[in-house]
Scaffold this motif. Structure first.
Motif, PDB file in Angstrom:
ATOM      1  N   HIS A  21     -10.403  39.438 -67.949  1.00  0.00           N
ATOM      2  CA  HIS A  21     -11.303  38.317 -67.696  1.00  0.00           C
ATOM      3  C   HIS A  21     -12.360  38.663 -66.653  1.00  0.00           C
ATOM      4  O   HIS A  21     -12.849  37.788 -65.927  1.00  0.00           O
ATOM      5  CB  HIS A  21     -10.496  37.083 -67.286  1.00  0.00           C
ATOM      6  N   THR A  22     -12.699  39.939 -66.610  1.00  0.00           N
ATOM      7  CA  THR A  22     -13.797  40.424 -65.784  1.00  0.00           C
ATOM      8  C   THR A  22     -14.826  41.053 -66.714  1.00  0.00           C
ATOM      9  O   THR A  22     -14.474  41.873 -67.566  1.00  0.00           O
ATOM     10  CB  THR A  22     -13.308  41.476 -64.774  1.00  0.00           C
ATOM     11  N   MET A  23     -16.082  40.679 -66.577  1.00  0.00           N
ATOM     12  CA  MET A  23     -17.126  41.252 -67.422  1.00  0.00           C
ATOM     13  C   MET A  23     -17.114  42.773 -67.305  1.00  0.00           C
ATOM     14  O   MET A  23     -16.851  43.334 -66.238  1.00  0.00           O
ATOM     15  CB  MET A  23     -18.488  40.715 -67.003  1.00  0.00           C
ATOM     16  N   ALA A  24     -17.390  43.449 -68.417  1.00  0.00           N
ATOM     17  CA  ALA A  24     -17.288  44.912 -68.444  1.00  0.00           C
ATOM     18  C   ALA A  24     -18.110  45.568 -67.345  1.00  0.00           C
ATOM     19  O   ALA A  24     -17.677  46.551 -66.723  1.00  0.00           O
ATOM     20  CB  ALA A  24     -17.728  45.435 -69.810  1.00  0.00           C
ATOM     21  N   GLU A  25     -19.288  45.025 -67.058  1.00  0.00           N
ATOM     22  CA  GLU A  25     -20.133  45.628 -66.040  1.00  0.00           C
ATOM     23  C   GLU A  25     -19.601  45.407 -64.627  1.00  0.00           C
ATOM     24  O   GLU A  25     -20.050  46.075 -63.682  1.00  0.00           O
ATOM     25  CB  GLU A  25     -21.562  45.103 -66.133  1.00  0.00           C
ATOM     26  N   ASP A  26     -18.630  44.479 -64.483  1.00  0.00           N
ATOM     27  CA  ASP A  26     -18.048  44.208 -63.165  1.00  0.00           C
ATOM     28  C   ASP A  26     -16.765  44.982 -62.910  1.00  0.00           C
ATOM     29  O   ASP A  26     -16.165  44.843 -61.833  1.00  0.00           O
ATOM     30  CB  ASP A  26     -17.786  42.708 -63.007  1.00  0.00           C
ATOM     31  N   TRP A  27     -16.309  45.782 -63.861  1.00  0.00           N
ATOM     32  CA  TRP A  27     -15.114  46.588 -63.612  1.00  0.00           C
ATOM     33  C   TRP A  27     -15.328  47.549 -62.447  1.00  0.00           C
ATOM     34  O   TRP A  27     -14.378  47.982 -61.805  1.00  0.00           O
ATOM     35  CB  TRP A  27     -14.751  47.393 -64.860  1.00  0.00           C
ATOM     36  N   ASP A  28     -16.572  47.880 -62.172  1.00  0.00           N
ATOM     37  CA  ASP A  28     -16.856  48.831 -61.102  1.00  0.00           C
ATOM     38  C   ASP A  28     -16.541  48.272 -59.721  1.00  0.00           C
ATOM     39  O   ASP A  28     -16.423  49.035 -58.757  1.00  0.00           O
ATOM     40  CB  ASP A  28     -18.317  49.270 -61.166  1.00  0.00           C
ATOM     41  N   ILE A  29     -16.394  46.960 -59.605  1.00  0.00           N
ATOM     42  CA  ILE A  29     -16.008  46.385 -58.313  1.00  0.00           C
ATOM     43  C   ILE A  29     -14.637  46.916 -57.910  1.00  0.00           C
ATOM     44  O   ILE A  29     -14.440  47.400 -56.798  1.00  0.00           O
ATOM     45  CB  ILE A  29     -16.006  44.842 -58.386  1.00  0.00           C
ATOM     46  N   ARG A  30     -13.685  46.819 -58.834  1.00  0.00           N
ATOM     47  CA  ARG A  30     -12.343  47.350 -58.557  1.00  0.00           C
ATOM     48  C   ARG A  30     -12.333  48.873 -58.562  1.00  0.00           C
ATOM     49  O   ARG A  30     -11.591  49.504 -57.818  1.00  0.00           O
ATOM     50  CB  ARG A  30     -11.362  46.817 -59.600  1.00  0.00           C
ATOM     51  N   ALA A  31     -13.161  49.471 -59.399  1.00  0.00           N
ATOM     52  CA  ALA A  31     -13.217  50.933 -59.465  1.00  0.00           C
ATOM     53  C   ALA A  31     -13.606  51.530 -58.123  1.00  0.00           C
ATOM     54  O   ALA A  31     -13.053  52.560 -57.697  1.00  0.00           O
ATOM     55  CB  ALA A  31     -14.186  51.373 -60.546  1.00  0.00           C
ATOM     56  N   ALA A  32     -14.549  50.894 -57.440  1.00  0.00           N
ATOM     57  CA  ALA A  32     -14.979  51.401 -56.137  1.00  0.00           C
ATOM     58  C   ALA A  32     -13.827  51.390 -55.145  1.00  0.00           C
ATOM     59  O   ALA A  32     -13.667  52.324 -54.344  1.00  0.00           O
ATOM     60  CB  ALA A  32     -16.141  50.561 -55.611  1.00  0.00           C
ATOM     61  N   ARG A  33     -12.990  50.358 -55.212  1.00  0.00           N
ATOM     62  CA  ARG A  33     -11.834  50.312 -54.333  1.00  0.00           C
ATOM     63  C   ARG A  33     -10.838  51.407 -54.711  1.00  0.00           C
ATOM     64  O   ARG A  33     -10.264  52.070 -53.844  1.00  0.00           O
ATOM     65  CB  ARG A  33     -11.157  48.941 -54.413  1.00  0.00           C
ATOM     66  N   ASP A  34     -10.606  51.599 -55.999  1.00  0.00           N
ATOM     67  CA  ASP A  34      -9.679  52.645 -56.443  1.00  0.00           C
ATOM     68  C   ASP A  34     -10.069  53.994 -55.854  1.00  0.00           C
ATOM     69  O   ASP A  34      -9.219  54.750 -55.365  1.00  0.00           O
ATOM     70  CB  ASP A  34      -9.686  52.760 -57.967  1.00  0.00           C
ATOM     71  N   ARG A  35     -11.352  54.288 -55.902  1.00  0.00           N
ATOM     72  CA  ARG A  35     -11.823  55.606 -55.463  1.00  0.00           C
ATOM     73  C   ARG A  35     -11.803  55.755 -53.945  1.00  0.00           C
ATOM     74  O   ARG A  35     -11.626  56.855 -53.438  1.00  0.00           O
ATOM     75  CB  ARG A  35     -13.245  55.842 -55.968  1.00  0.00           C
ATOM     76  N   ALA A  36     -11.984  54.659 -53.224  1.00  0.00           N
ATOM     77  CA  ALA A  36     -12.298  54.780 -51.804  1.00  0.00           C
ATOM     78  C   ALA A  36     -11.210  54.356 -50.837  1.00  0.00           C
ATOM     79  O   ALA A  36     -11.219  54.791 -49.686  1.00  0.00           O
ATOM     80  CB  ALA A  36     -13.559  53.969 -51.509  1.00  0.00           C
ATOM     81  N   ASP A  37     -10.267  53.529 -51.249  1.00  0.00           N
ATOM     82  CA  ASP A  37      -9.424  52.942 -50.213  1.00  0.00           C
ATOM     83  C   ASP A  37      -8.259  53.819 -49.776  1.00  0.00           C
ATOM     84  O   ASP A  37      -7.584  53.518 -48.797  1.00  0.00           O
ATOM     85  CB  ASP A  37      -8.928  51.548 -50.635  1.00  0.00           C
ATOM     86  N   GLY A  38      -7.986  54.892 -50.501  1.00  0.00           N
ATOM     87  CA  GLY A  38      -6.971  55.829 -50.042  1.00  0.00           C
ATOM     88  C   GLY A  38      -5.537  55.414 -50.281  1.00  0.00           C
ATOM     89  O   GLY A  38      -4.613  56.126 -49.874  1.00  0.00           O
ATOM     90  N   ILE A  39      -5.313  54.268 -50.912  1.00  0.00           N
ATOM     91  CA  ILE A  39      -3.940  53.840 -51.196  1.00  0.00           C
ATOM     92  C   ILE A  39      -3.382  54.697 -52.317  1.00  0.00           C
ATOM     93  O   ILE A  39      -3.992  54.817 -53.378  1.00  0.00           O
ATOM     94  CB  ILE A  39      -3.909  52.354 -51.597  1.00  0.00           C
ATOM     95  N   PRO A  40      -2.214  55.330 -52.116  1.00  0.00           N
ATOM     96  CA  PRO A  40      -1.645  56.155 -53.197  1.00  0.00           C
ATOM     97  C   PRO A  40      -1.386  55.344 -54.455  1.00  0.00           C
ATOM     98  O   PRO A  40      -1.051  54.155 -54.398  1.00  0.00           O
ATOM     99  CB  PRO A  40      -0.335  56.668 -52.587  1.00  0.00           C
ATOM    100  N   LEU A  41      -1.547  55.981 -55.587  1.00  0.00           N
ATOM    101  CA  LEU A  41      -1.403  55.338 -56.893  1.00  0.00           C
ATOM    102  C   LEU A  41      -0.246  55.970 -57.644  1.00  0.00           C
ATOM    103  O   LEU A  41      -0.106  57.193 -57.662  1.00  0.00           O
ATOM    104  CB  LEU A  41      -2.699  55.506 -57.690  1.00  0.00           C
ATOM    105  N   TRP A  42       0.571  55.141 -58.289  1.00  0.00           N
ATOM    106  CA  TRP A  42       1.711  55.648 -59.054  1.00  0.00           C
ATOM    107  C   TRP A  42       1.248  56.176 -60.405  1.00  0.00           C
ATOM    108  O   TRP A  42       0.541  55.482 -61.132  1.00  0.00           O
ATOM    109  CB  TRP A  42       2.744  54.551 -59.264  1.00  0.00           C
ATOM    110  N   PHE A  43       1.661  57.401 -60.727  1.00  0.00           N
ATOM    111  CA  PHE A  43       1.355  57.994 -62.031  1.00  0.00           C
ATOM    112  C   PHE A  43       2.490  58.931 -62.410  1.00  0.00           C
ATOM    113  O   PHE A  43       2.790  59.887 -61.708  1.00  0.00           O
ATOM    114  CB  PHE A  43       0.028  58.764 -61.978  1.00  0.00           C
ATOM    115  N   ARG A  44       3.161  58.605 -63.500  1.00  0.00           N
ATOM    116  CA  ARG A  44       4.262  59.409 -64.027  1.00  0.00           C
ATOM    117  C   ARG A  44       5.319  59.724 -62.968  1.00  0.00           C
ATOM    118  O   ARG A  44       5.759  60.861 -62.808  1.00  0.00           O
ATOM    119  CB  ARG A  44       3.721  60.683 -64.667  1.00  0.00           C
ATOM    120  N   GLY A  45       5.698  58.672 -62.250  1.00  0.00           N
ATOM    121  CA  GLY A  45       6.793  58.790 -61.292  1.00  0.00           C
ATOM    122  C   GLY A  45       6.419  59.363 -59.949  1.00  0.00           C
ATOM    123  O   GLY A  45       7.297  59.576 -59.108  1.00  0.00           O
ATOM    124  N   ARG A  46       5.118  59.593 -59.699  1.00  0.00           N
ATOM    125  CA  ARG A  46       4.679  60.155 -58.420  1.00  0.00           C
ATOM    126  C   ARG A  46       3.558  59.314 -57.840  1.00  0.00           C
ATOM    127  O   ARG A  46       2.803  58.686 -58.573  1.00  0.00           O
ATOM    128  CB  ARG A  46       4.176  61.590 -58.613  1.00  0.00           C
TER     129      ARG A  46
END
Length: 340
Positions: free
Chosen positions: A17-42
């Protein structure tokens, strides 16, 4: 005795429910905030994640046309699930979902059943909006009303399910005689958790039936049940429904998942295949390290799969879309299935 006549699994994610062009709002946080992300058990920092996934060339899937096509296909699948629900037209609904500081806060049960006559849903307050992560408020129209709306609960069935799964099946279940509401400084909303609100607004629409929210603790890991326990709980809920002294036709709906906040299409397809095969051993054997962050919501799907096995219904995939928002593969994967 009551009969389970339909099962539905439907993704919920703010990204839908976010317009496609607004996905970059969350994307910027993903790239910049430094919080580790879970991927394949790590747990990986974003830079590590992007480097590991470079061979997949996910940057090629971030253009607006691809994003918009994924949203369109997702809502087409939701329309089809709504049409199936309308066609079957059950009398009662059981919703197996999960809470994220919306029902519960200081006290967090492993399993809970809400046996209430009425289930109010409300928009957020300004204070609650201020507590949200960036980019979430703009998606609230996907699960919250503009003004308060009261949905019909089903106290009798909720109480019966709780009595059965505790007294006959040996589960420790919290029974809520009214909708739980977080009212402290952590409160994110006074309405219904988005796991349930998304179903009311997108799947049930004008066909809201008396319903029972059943909560599986996915997010609070200290007492989150393992996959096998979730599977057994779902089977117990189905047996409770079958033992209910009623001629009601019951649908079980679940929501959440699949992999996020990092999309893993390979894992998603393995999981969907295990659901379709009704592979109890595979589903029960998923380690906790693979069910972290948003992917933990798959525990609700595991419980529902077991309920469908008890009911003798088989799963088919209506749709699947990965919603990528960064080169590292962050975003949400969306699955849409039915059991008949």
């Amino acid at each position: 005795m009551a009969e389970i006549v339909l099962g539905i699994g439907c993704a919920h994610t703010p990204q839908l429910h976010t317009m496609a062009e607004d996905w970059d709002i969350r994307a910027a946080r993903d790239r910049a905030d430094g919080i580790p992300l879970w991927f394949r058990g790590r747990k990986l920092k974003y830079a590590e994640l992007e480097a590991e996934r470079a061979p997949e060339r996910l940057a090629d899937r971030l253009d607006l046309a691809t994003r918009r096509a994924a949203l369109e296909a997702s809502f087409d699948a939701i329309d089809r699930l709504h049409a199936r629900f309308a066609e079957v037209d059950p009398d009662v609904v059981v919703m197996i979902g999960n809470d994220q500081n919306e029902f519960f806060s200081e006290i967090v049960p492993a399993f809970a059943v809400v046996a209430a006559d009425e289930l109010p849903n409300l928009p957020r307050t300004a204070e609650q909006n201020a507590r949200l992560p960036v980019g979430i408020e703009i998606s609230d129209h996907g699960h919250l009303p503009e003004d308060q709306v009261n949905f019909p609960g089903h106290r009798t069935l909720g109480q019966h399910i709780a009595r059965h799964v505790v007294g006959k099946e040996g589960f420790d279940v919290t029974l809520c005689h009214e909708k739980p509401t977080v009212r402290n400084e952590k409160s994110l909303l006074y309405g219904l958790p988005h796991a349930y609100g998304f179903l009311y607004k997108n799947l049930l629409r004008d066909r809201v039936k008396p319903n029972v929210p059943v909560d599986v603790n996915c997010w609070y890991y200290d007492n989150s049940p393992p996959a096998a326990r979730c599977y057994d709980f779902g089977a117990a809920v189905a047996r409770a429904i079958a033992a209910w002294d009623s001629d009601a036709r019951v649908a079980i709906l679940t929501t959440g998942g699949l992999t996020h906040f990092v999309v893993d299409e390979e894992w998603d397809r393995w999981f969907l295949d295990a659901l379709a095969r009704d592979d109890r051993d595979a589903l029960c054997g998923i380690p906790q390290a693979e069910l972290m962050a948003g992917t933990s919501e798959c525990k609700s799907w595991i419980a529902t799969s077991a309920a469908m096995r008890e009911a003798g219904l088989r799963m088919s995939v209506v749709g699947y879309q990965p919603l990528y928002r960064t080169e590292g593969g962050t975003g949400s994967s969306c699955a849409f299935v039915e059991w008949q």
